[in-house]
Design an enzyme around this catalytic site. Structure first.
Site, mmCIF file in Angstrom:
data_model
loop_
_atom_site.group_PDB
_atom_site.id
_atom_site.type_symbol
_atom_site.label_atom_id
_atom_site.label_comp_id
_atom_site.label_asym_id
_atom_site.label_seq_id
_atom_site.Cartn_x
_atom_site.Cartn_y
_atom_site.Cartn_z
ATOM 1 N N GLU A 45 0.843 -1.198 0.000
ATOM 2 C CA GLU A 45 0.000 0.000 0.000
ATOM 3 C C GLU A 45 0.883 1.255 0.000
ATOM 4 O O GLU A 45 1.901 1.313 0.690
ATOM 5 C CB GLU A 45 -0.897 0.010 1.243
ATOM 6 C CG GLU A 45 -1.807 1.230 1.339
ATOM 7 C CD GLU A 45 -2.623 1.254 2.622
ATOM 8 O OE1 GLU A 45 -3.827 1.518 2.534
ATOM 9 O OE2 GLU A 45 -2.056 1.014 3.706
ATOM 10 N N LYS A 127 -8.714 3.368 -2.642
ATOM 11 C CA LYS A 127 -9.200 2.819 -1.378
ATOM 12 C C LYS A 127 -10.573 3.405 -1.063
ATOM 13 O O LYS A 127 -10.777 4.619 -1.093
ATOM 14 C CB LYS A 127 -8.211 3.147 -0.259
ATOM 15 C CG LYS A 127 -8.438 2.401 1.047
ATOM 16 C CD LYS A 127 -7.279 2.680 2.000
ATOM 17 C CE LYS A 127 -7.367 1.860 3.275
ATOM 18 N NZ LYS A 127 -6.206 2.114 4.153
ATOM 19 N N CYS A 161 -4.895 -2.679 3.008
ATOM 20 C CA CYS A 161 -4.911 -2.469 4.443
ATOM 21 C C CYS A 161 -6.255 -2.893 5.057
ATOM 22 O O CYS A 161 -6.713 -4.009 4.850
ATOM 23 C CB CYS A 161 -4.579 -1.004 4.724
ATOM 24 S SG CYS A 161 -4.015 -0.632 6.389
#
Length: 348
Positions: A45, A127, A161
């Site tokens: 990430e 995200k 994540c």
């Protein structure tokens, strides 16, 4: 045993706050993975320009010294850094999944790009919901980012994540018959002894994704060295106060949830490789397929809006959105068992 796919998970340190140097390192790692026979390489990430650990290290008024540098070192999806990575993917005939802080005008997004072996951009996602302190720096994605794509290697998807803790997001991915999943993570353990953010908890939810989704999960993580921690110094020149050292937990899980790679030391840079036999997924789903034969849609169902959303649209686009909304929100013919009974009249 069927034909295998070789995947590579990166465990490495970015060149903190330096997108050019981190892009150079990305290209070197792509070449290394290709030499190792990998068909796909997965990066962590916000690999470019490194995870913004300053968000967790200092009060907001002390973060400003880092925010401007972070913006300046965040690549655009159509910028020269991503173009160079696409060229490297084409040169080495390898699929690349890279996480980066994406700059779009004045906003940043925690993005992932899936680049095919021909250098084509086959998926660009953001995200869906940045986590906690991340929301002070990054914007959000939308439902169009929750996508699994067909590739010559199989059906590939990616999340970042704590998207791996969102049950409905995960279920939307499972329902798309994902086979190879890339889990991008930062350097783990940067918050010390917070149990929910410990490496053990994070790897447990990564392993759970493999079990629930009956998918191969390729987990890539960053590490942070002593020198890296000093890129975010305290007033007296010491390392960032959340630094605990290392943080690398790159590995691959199979569709039965077993780890199928040997882990590196958390402080060691490297690449871990695994050979995937996608036919193993059939055996795993034969036992449990939560979005297939093991589902109970008569009891619980997910409403998944995968339409892209923009803050500014033209009248022509607005008309299309309204028409689409009619289709999406219009009357649904219910099965007899789904219809609610009329309430009995109230007795006064």
């Amino acid at each position: 045993m069927g034909e295998t796919v070789r995947v590579a998970a990166v465990q490495a340190e970015p060149v903190w706050l330096d997108m050019e140097a981190t892009t150079d390192k990305t290209i070197r790692l792509i070449a290394e993975a290709a030499t190792g026979g990998a068909d796909l390489i997965a990066f962590p990430e916000t690999w470019i320009p490194g995870y913004p650990v300053f968000l967790w290290s200092y009060p907001v008024y002390e973060q400003m010294q880092f925010v401007a540098r972070y913006h300046a070192n965040s690549p655009a999806i159509d910028g020269p850094q991503i173009a160079r990575i696409r060229e490297a993917a084409q040169q080495h005939s390898i699929t690349v999944v890279v996480g980066f802080s994406e700059k779009d005008a004045g906003s940043l997004y925690m993005s992932q790009a899936v680049i095919g072996p021909g250098g084509d951009l086959v998926l660009h996602r953001r995200k869906l919901k940045p986590t906690h302190a991340e929301r002070t720096l990054f914007g959000e994605g939308d439902g169009s980012d929750i996508k699994v794509i067909d590739t010559p290697l199989g059906r590939v998807g990616a999340l970042q994540c704590f998207e791996h803790l969102q049950p409905l997001t995960k279920y939307a991915m499972y329902a798309q018959n994902e086979q190879i999943h890339v889990a991008g993570w930062p350097c783990l353990g940067i918050l010390g002894n917070v149990p929910a953010l410990s490496p053990e908890s994070i790897m447990a939810c990564t392993q759970t994704y493999a079990l629930e989704g009956s998918a191969f999960v390729v987990a890539a993580t960053q590490i942070m060295s002593d020198d890296g921690a000093r890129k975010f110094p305290t007033a007296d020149g010491g390392p960032t106060p959340v630094y605990t050292g290392g943080g690398g937990y790159a590995r691959v899980y199979g569709p039965h949830s077993a780890m199928i790679t040997q882990p590196l030391d958390p402080t060691e840079e490297g690449i871990v490789y695994a050979d995937l036999d996608l036919s193993d997924i059939d055996l795993a789903k034969n036992t449990v397929d939560p979005a297939g034969h093991y589902a109970r849609p008569d009891v619980t169902r997910l409403v998944f809006d995968d339409r892209p959303r923009k803050p500014v649209i033209t009248p022509r686009e607005q008309a299309a959105v309204e028409l689409d909304s009619l289709d999406f929100n219009g009357p649904v013919e219910l099965e007899p068992q789904d219809r609610l009974r009329e309430p009995a009249p109230t007795q006064l």
